[in-house]
Design an enzyme around this catalytic site. Structure first.
Site, PDB file in Angstrom:
ATOM      1  N   PHE A  24       0.809  -1.217   0.000  1.00  0.00           N
ATOM      2  CA  PHE A  24       0.000   0.000   0.000  1.00  0.00           C
ATOM      3  C   PHE A  24       0.847   1.275   0.000  1.00  0.00           C
ATOM      4  O   PHE A  24       0.308   2.364  -0.086  1.00  0.00           O
ATOM      5  CB  PHE A  24      -0.989   0.020   1.180  1.00  0.00           C
ATOM      6  CG  PHE A  24      -0.341  -0.043   2.524  1.00  0.00           C
ATOM      7  CD1 PHE A  24       0.063   1.109   3.178  1.00  0.00           C
ATOM      8  CD2 PHE A  24      -0.144  -1.263   3.152  1.00  0.00           C
ATOM      9  CE1 PHE A  24       0.659   1.049   4.429  1.00  0.00           C
ATOM     10  CE2 PHE A  24       0.447  -1.324   4.401  1.00  0.00           C
ATOM     11  CZ  PHE A  24       0.862  -0.169   5.037  1.00  0.00           C
ATOM     12  N   TYR A  25       2.167   1.153   0.078  1.00  0.00           N
ATOM     13  CA  TYR A  25       3.016   2.343  -0.010  1.00  0.00           C
ATOM     14  C   TYR A  25       2.856   2.926  -1.413  1.00  0.00           C
ATOM     15  O   TYR A  25       3.096   2.246  -2.411  1.00  0.00           O
ATOM     16  CB  TYR A  25       4.484   2.010   0.224  1.00  0.00           C
ATOM     17  CG  TYR A  25       4.866   1.661   1.644  1.00  0.00           C
ATOM     18  CD1 TYR A  25       4.007   1.861   2.719  1.00  0.00           C
ATOM     19  CD2 TYR A  25       6.111   1.136   1.924  1.00  0.00           C
ATOM     20  CE1 TYR A  25       4.382   1.546   4.013  1.00  0.00           C
ATOM     21  CE2 TYR A  25       6.500   0.820   3.214  1.00  0.00           C
ATOM     22  CZ  TYR A  25       5.624   1.023   4.253  1.00  0.00           C
ATOM     23  OH  TYR A  25       6.011   0.704   5.535  1.00  0.00           O
ATOM     24  N   THR A  26       2.474   4.164  -1.493  1.00  0.00           N
ATOM     25  CA  THR A  26       2.217   4.878  -2.750  1.00  0.00           C
ATOM     26  C   THR A  26       1.428   4.004  -3.736  1.00  0.00           C
ATOM     27  O   THR A  26       1.764   3.904  -4.907  1.00  0.00           O
ATOM     28  CB  THR A  26       3.510   5.414  -3.396  1.00  0.00           C
ATOM     29  OG1 THR A  26       4.439   4.346  -3.578  1.00  0.00           O
ATOM     30  CG2 THR A  26       4.145   6.513  -2.589  1.00  0.00           C
ATOM     31  N   ASN A  27       0.373   3.402  -3.203  1.00  0.00           N
ATOM     32  CA  ASN A  27      -0.551   2.592  -4.003  1.00  0.00           C
ATOM     33  C   ASN A  27       0.141   1.453  -4.759  1.00  0.00           C
ATOM     34  O   ASN A  27      -0.254   1.115  -5.860  1.00  0.00           O
ATOM     35  CB  ASN A  27      -1.334   3.475  -4.970  1.00  0.00           C
ATOM     36  CG  ASN A  27      -2.131   4.532  -4.254  1.00  0.00           C
ATOM     37  OD1 ASN A  27      -2.610   4.313  -3.143  1.00  0.00           O
ATOM     38  ND2 ASN A  27      -2.272   5.694  -4.870  1.00  0.00           N
ATOM     39  N   GLY A  28       1.182   0.885  -4.183  1.00  0.00           N
ATOM     40  CA  GLY A  28       1.889  -0.243  -4.794  1.00  0.00           C
ATOM     41  C   GLY A  28       3.083   0.145  -5.639  1.00  0.00           C
ATOM     42  O   GLY A  28       3.836  -0.722  -6.078  1.00  0.00           O
TER      43      GLY A  28
END
Length: 101
Positions: A56-60
């Site tokens: 989920f960091y920067t939407n993958g």
């Protein structure tokens, strides 16, 4: 770079971990790909081998970038020790990163 054993696993990890939550700028802040790659390469050149990431960091994007940065070294540079001799480990990259099953 100094290393420590990770629990009782026998795995030696660098004392310094690379946090990658800011790899990607989808959230309006963070590092674009070129800058993230410079940070990653500097860390690896210093001997780092312990990376913190999450899908989920920067939407993958963080994991996508890491997969691309590691693509050419994944099979060559990661080792495991099951016997007195070292041998390359087989690393299966997630399908979302490689696009392959």
């Amino acid at each position: 770079m100094k290393y420590r054993l990770l629990g009782q696993s026998g795995l030696r990890v660098s004392e310094a971990s690379l946090g990658t939550m800011t790899f990607g700028d989808e959230w309006g802040w963070g590092s674009p790909k070129a800058e993230a790659q410079k940070v990653y390469e500097t860390y690896r050149e210093a001997g780092g081998n312990f990376i913190d990431t999450a899908n989920f960091y920067t939407n993958g994007t963080s994991e996508k970038f890491l997969g691309e940065f590691m693509q050419d070294i994944a099979r060559a540079s990661f080792w495991r020790q099951n016997t007195p001799t070292l041998r390359p480990a087989t690393i299966r990259m997630p399908r979302a990163i490689t696009g392959r099953a």
